[in-house]
Design a protein around this motif. Sequence first.
Motif, PDB file in Angstrom:
ATOM      1  N   VAL A 176       1.160   2.430 -22.152  1.00  0.00           N
ATOM      2  CA  VAL A 176       2.049   1.291 -21.909  1.00  0.00           C
ATOM      3  C   VAL A 176       2.504   1.238 -20.451  1.00  0.00           C
ATOM      4  CG1 VAL A 176       2.821   1.046 -24.289  1.00  0.00           C
ATOM      5  CG2 VAL A 176       4.038   2.630 -22.772  1.00  0.00           C
ATOM      6  N   GLY A 177       1.824   2.012 -19.575  1.00  0.00           N
ATOM      7  CA  GLY A 177       2.061   1.878 -18.137  1.00  0.00           C
ATOM      8  C   GLY A 177       3.202   2.684 -17.589  1.00  0.00           C
ATOM      9  N   SER A 178       3.268   3.967 -17.936  1.00  0.00           N
ATOM     10  CA  SER A 178       4.368   4.811 -17.469  1.00  0.00           C
ATOM     11  C   SER A 178       4.164   5.326 -16.046  1.00  0.00           C
ATOM     12  CB  SER A 178       4.522   6.010 -18.415  1.00  0.00           C
ATOM     13  OG  SER A 178       3.308   6.762 -18.476  1.00  0.00           O
ATOM     14  N   CYS A 179       2.996   5.125 -15.464  1.00  0.00           N
ATOM     15  CA  CYS A 179       2.671   5.688 -14.151  1.00  0.00           C
ATOM     16  C   CYS A 179       3.083   4.761 -13.012  1.00  0.00           C
ATOM     17  CB  CYS A 179       1.176   5.963 -14.068  1.00  0.00           C
ATOM     18  SG  CYS A 179       0.175   4.491 -14.342  1.00  0.00           S
ATOM     19  N   ASP A 180       3.161   5.330 -11.799  1.00  0.00           N
ATOM     20  CA  ASP A 180       3.481   4.581 -10.584  1.00  0.00           C
ATOM     21  C   ASP A 180       2.213   4.426  -9.741  1.00  0.00           C
ATOM     22  OD1 ASP A 180       6.058   4.651 -11.452  1.00  0.00           O
ATOM     23  OD2 ASP A 180       6.820   5.956  -9.871  1.00  0.00           O
ATOM     24  N   LEU A 181       1.836   3.187  -9.450  1.00  0.00           N
ATOM     25  CA  LEU A 181       0.662   2.897  -8.630  1.00  0.00           C
ATOM     26  C   LEU A 181       1.017   1.825  -7.613  1.00  0.00           C
ATOM     27  CD1 LEU A 181      -1.974   2.701 -11.535  1.00  0.00           C
ATOM     28  CD2 LEU A 181      -1.440   4.686 -10.122  1.00  0.00           C
ATOM     29  N   ASN A 182       0.128   1.597  -6.634  1.00  0.00           N
ATOM     30  CA  ASN A 182       0.400   0.550  -5.651  1.00  0.00           C
ATOM     31  C   ASN A 182      -0.487  -0.667  -5.878  1.00  0.00           C
ATOM     32  OD1 ASN A 182      -2.104   0.939  -4.146  1.00  0.00           O
ATOM     33  ND2 ASN A 182      -1.162   2.754  -3.235  1.00  0.00           N
ATOM     34  N   VAL A 183      -0.106  -1.764  -5.295  1.00  0.00           N
ATOM     35  CA  VAL A 183      -0.839  -3.019  -5.476  1.00  0.00           C
ATOM     36  C   VAL A 183      -2.258  -2.898  -4.944  1.00  0.00           C
ATOM     37  CG1 VAL A 183      -0.862  -5.494  -4.920  1.00  0.00           C
ATOM     38  CG2 VAL A 183       1.314  -4.328  -5.332  1.00  0.00           C
ATOM     39  N   TYR A 184      -2.429  -2.167  -3.856  1.00  0.00           N
ATOM     40  CA  TYR A 184      -3.732  -2.020  -3.208  1.00  0.00           C
ATOM     41  C   TYR A 184      -4.771  -1.457  -4.171  1.00  0.00           C
ATOM     42  CZ  TYR A 184      -6.951  -0.597   0.588  1.00  0.00           C
ATOM     43  OH  TYR A 184      -8.029  -0.420   1.418  1.00  0.00           O
ATOM     44  N   ARG A 233       0.808  -1.226   0.000  1.00  0.00           N
ATOM     45  CA  ARG A 233       0.000   0.000   0.000  1.00  0.00           C
ATOM     46  C   ARG A 233       0.838   1.272   0.000  1.00  0.00           C
ATOM     47  NH1 ARG A 233      -5.564   1.034   3.496  1.00  0.00           N
ATOM     48  NH2 ARG A 233      -6.180   2.918   2.366  1.00  0.00           N
ATOM     49  N   LEU A 234       2.007   1.231   0.639  1.00  0.00           N
ATOM     50  CA  LEU A 234       2.847   2.421   0.671  1.00  0.00           C
ATOM     51  C   LEU A 234       3.692   2.558  -0.592  1.00  0.00           C
ATOM     52  CD1 LEU A 234       4.145   2.428   4.361  1.00  0.00           C
ATOM     53  CD2 LEU A 234       2.281   3.757   3.373  1.00  0.00           C
ATOM     54  N   GLY A 235       4.156   1.416  -1.104  1.00  0.00           N
ATOM     55  CA  GLY A 235       5.041   1.448  -2.259  1.00  0.00           C
ATOM     56  C   GLY A 235       4.279   1.650  -3.559  1.00  0.00           C
ATOM     57  N   LYS A 236       4.728   2.610  -4.354  1.00  0.00           N
ATOM     58  CA  LYS A 236       4.160   2.823  -5.690  1.00  0.00           C
ATOM     59  C   LYS A 236       5.253   2.574  -6.721  1.00  0.00           C
ATOM     60  CE  LYS A 236       0.560   6.123  -4.383  1.00  0.00           C
ATOM     61  NZ  LYS A 236      -0.101   7.414  -4.691  1.00  0.00           N
ATOM     62  N   ARG A 237       4.947   1.680  -7.652  1.00  0.00           N
ATOM     63  CA  ARG A 237       5.921   1.341  -8.683  1.00  0.00           C
ATOM     64  C   ARG A 237       5.265   1.391 -10.066  1.00  0.00           C
ATOM     65  NH1 ARG A 237      10.776  -0.761  -6.212  1.00  0.00           N
ATOM     66  NH2 ARG A 237      11.502  -1.114  -8.343  1.00  0.00           N
TER      67      ARG A 237
END
Length: 782
Positions: free
Chosen positions: A592-600, A487-491
């Motif tokens: 193609v997914g250039s953004c950073d999001l979290n698993v949550y 939840r904290l990590g955005k990749r």
Amino acid sequence: MVQNRHGKAVKLFWFIVMLPLAALAAGILLATLFAHIPSFDQLENPDSNQATLLISEDGKVINTYHIENRSYVTFEDIPPHLVNAAVATEDARFYKHSGIDFRGLLRVGFKTLLMGDASQGGGSTITQQLAKTLYPRESMESDIPGVKYVKLLMIKMKEWITAVRLERNYTKDEIIAMYLNQVFFGSNAYGIRAAARTFFAKDTRELSVEEGACLVGMVNKPTRYNPVINYDLSLERRNHVLRQMEKYGYLKRQELDSLEQLPIVVTFQQQDHNAGLAPYFRDMLRRVMNAKEPKRSSYAQVEDYIVDSIAWKDDPFYGWLNKNPKPDGTRYDIDRDGLKIYTTIDSRMQKYAEEAVVEHLGSDLQKSFNSDLRHKRKKPFSDDVPDDVIELLMKQAIRWSDRYMTMKREGVSESRILASFEQPAKMRVFAWNKRHYIDTVMTPMDSIRYYKSFLRSAFIAVEPHTGHVKAYVGGPDYRYFKYDNARLGKRQVGSTIKPYLYTLAMQEGFTPCDKVKNIPYSFPVGDTVWTPKSTDKDEYIGKTVTLKWGLTHSSNNISAYLMKQFGPKAMVDMCRKMGIGSYLDPVYPLCVGSCDLNVYEMVSAYNTFPSRGVYCYPQLVTKIEDSAGNVLANFTTRKREAISDPTAYLMVNLMQGVVNEGTAGRLRWKYGLEGELAGKTGTTNEQSDGWFIGYTPKLTAGVWVGAEDRQVHFESLALGGGSNMALPIWGLFMQKVYRDPSIPIGKDDHFVPPLGWNMSFSCTGSLDDMTSGNEGRDNFFE
């Protein structure tokens, strides 16, 4: 005559003056002695640090918040053999006396003190021992002769009076339950419930006779009779308890003979803050419950501020501790108040998720990564990473370390702190072995590089239609990797973002079997032109393919085609509808997914597909009770319609192709998963991140795998792709879920089509969908 008169005067003086003064002094003394005897309310609710319990949806205590690891059980939850063991060992006349056993005191005085027979034990009853726990023993030492005996006498009198009050106002069952809840068993286990979990990984009611006897044997001397520390002494003590049970008629001779032969089988896990199931979930819950009303100045991204502000307003669980004071106006303390928090976690799925992460990372992937590292000159960083970038990453790691922050607080100079990072030191570090650690000597600087070489992971499973979070894993091992990557990590998300673009297409009238030309598509970006790098084989370029083929094979060309159709703003809007709240730059590379999001948020958004177009906000907790069982709050699922049911069903069909014919095919041929499955893999630039998010009709789950720094990664796509890094964890997890007959999820579950659905699909996403002709939709962009 005069003497008689004088004697009468003295007596009269004592009777009129001194006797009242003596009575007053005695009263003051007694008031002083017994002023702090607890009330009935204090006896029922002792001022102790009671752990808050996290309870799974299937009724298991999965973790706790605590200062002292103490949680209470009722008498009904204590097995009879455990009560019998305590009575037989600690107070054989428990059911015959009224708090003080004068016969026992005489026995101790005669046999122990006069005859020196220490086997007779002490004279304190169970009720007195319970009373004793209510009075901390102060130091008895004093320079004044006899004072320590006076202090001891005062304490003993308080204990005796309390014991009598206990007996007069509580049943024997209530007293022994209070006693077993108060006893300290060592290893940070306060009370029988914590002891059962610590030494045998069981609930109290599940303890066997020999296990209960072992725990009762520890009451006297928790360290001396600890089976982990002193096995032989503990075994001898346990058998003594069993013999006492036979002596007083609680066991038959044949039962005793059998039980004495059994070894003590310990499943020891000290219940500290690193132990238990779902430690990352526990920490995340604490953060959510402690959340304060958001302030814009506390956020780097306005989108994160908006997400939390909406949660503060609409989600009753977000910031619950700050929104809901106690009746007296004070704040609940989850470390001390003994709350019961009923979570949505399924203990079986949580266990399977944690096992799957360990099995894949520990026995397979990390070994491959270590082999990859051997050939690197700047390990763990890739050789093409500039030296100044590596220097910056290392400096950040130093300043974020506990060593640096501790020395800084102590006023140590910067130069001395940095020098200490080059000095070898003994340390215990994480390792993928049975113990999950090794003891070694290395410099703190080398330990930073060592930890950066480990791959991390995050996993979340959510139930469609309810949003109940069933499993939550934030890293490979909480003891050594505290950061919550779930939840904290955005990749960077890579190709896992493509389903949102395809959803937009389905909503606007496209179908999975619509055909388009597989060629590169370019976009103007300022004064330049950007063309997504093709991921397709050369022989596929120029062919006409279906949209289903495009998603099945994760073709960047087809994603670029769809981006040409709708533009980045429309894609951002669709992502918002699906539940993505993080910052999204409305640019063409978003396709193609250039953004950073979290698993949550990614798993929650994907959960919209099997939920038939309804976005279910992730639900973590269903109910909170106080220590007495009073319900403080109930929570229900929050939902909203995101996309139409037909659009969601079209997306299910599209994403089934990924599993049946595409990049997630190993779920079939390697992990043997049958039934209806759908999902999408994702791989980012330089293989820094691997993703897989998939779902069945009854469960959605997502996995991320990568190193702490994006500059630490596999060199090849074969090893660093999402299908190799992340998907195996999903496959292992689902294998375990399918094999568990107690979990109602299996291969016979089906996705339900919308009411009145009559569309048939002639495409599969396989190479059969590819043709050399020019047929397709008219609105090509070439």
